[in-house]
Design an enzyme around this catalytic site. Structure first.
Site, short mmCIF file in Angstrom:
data_model
loop_
_atom_site.label_atom_id
_atom_site.label_comp_id
_atom_site.label_asym_id
_atom_site.label_seq_id
_atom_site.Cartn_x
_atom_site.Cartn_y
_atom_site.Cartn_z
CD GLU A 99 -10.50 10.91 -5.07
OE1 GLU A 99 -9.31 10.60 -4.87
OE2 GLU A 99 -11.50 10.99 -4.36
CD GLU A 153 -7.07 8.88 -10.59
OE1 GLU A 153 -7.36 8.46 -9.68
OE2 GLU A 153 -6.19 9.23 -11.19
CD GLU A 179 -8.64 5.06 -4.09
OE1 GLU A 179 -8.86 6.21 -3.90
OE2 GLU A 179 -7.17 4.82 -4.44
#
Length: 165
Positions: free
Chosen positions: A73, A114, A121
């Protein structure tokens, strides 16, 4: 009045003796097809859960795999770059030990949130590949959680650097 005949196609996937096939039909000219799909991979079996120290070793491996995935990410790489800048600023300013501890705890919290956001997601993209309001809401809420931790960390660093705390 004239009868209109509109071609309509419908497909269905069925399982015939362990083989997946597609049945297709077009209503107008009564075309029927039978097409075999590629075989599915054998279902994966879950290995039995290990106990004791072996379980701890397995859990550590899963955590390392999660960290590797999280590193993909871009936001995480930017957060590590920001943490490096904060470390340099703290060294330059000569802050107290508790400042370092709180900054480290905030970084760990940010990475945990995160990771959860990334998991949300990934699952949302898998379960809802097309756009949907529910998927958007889930992703937005995960992003909000990350943003709140980032704001909290920025406030803390700002207060430390201005010697308010």
């Amino acid at each position: 009045m004239k009868n209109l005949s509109i071609p309509v196609r419908f497909d269905s996937v069925i399982d015939i003796q362990g083989r997946r096939v597609v049945l297709s039909a077009i209503c107008k000219n009564r075309e029927h097809t039978l097409m075999e799909l590629p075989k599915r991979a054998e279902p994966r079996t879950v290995p039995p859960r290990r106990r004791g120290l072996l379980h701890v070793i397995d859990a550590t491996g899963y955590s390392i795999a999660g960290l590797r995935r999280l590193w993909l990410e871009a936001a995480v790489r930017l957060e590590f770059a920001a943490a490096a800048i904060v470390m340099l600023a703290f060294l330059w300013r000569g802050v107290d030990a508790w400042h370092w501890f709180v900054a480290g705890a905030l970084l760990a919290t940010l990475l945990a949130v995160e990771a959860l956001n990334t998991a949300i997601e990934v699952l949302t993209d898998h379960l809802s590949p097309e756009w949907s309001q529910m998927a958007k809401d889930a992703k937005d809420l995960g992003s909000l959680a990350v943003g709140l931790i980032v704001v909290l960390a920025c406030i803390f660093v700002g207060l430390v650097m201005t010697r308010v705390i």
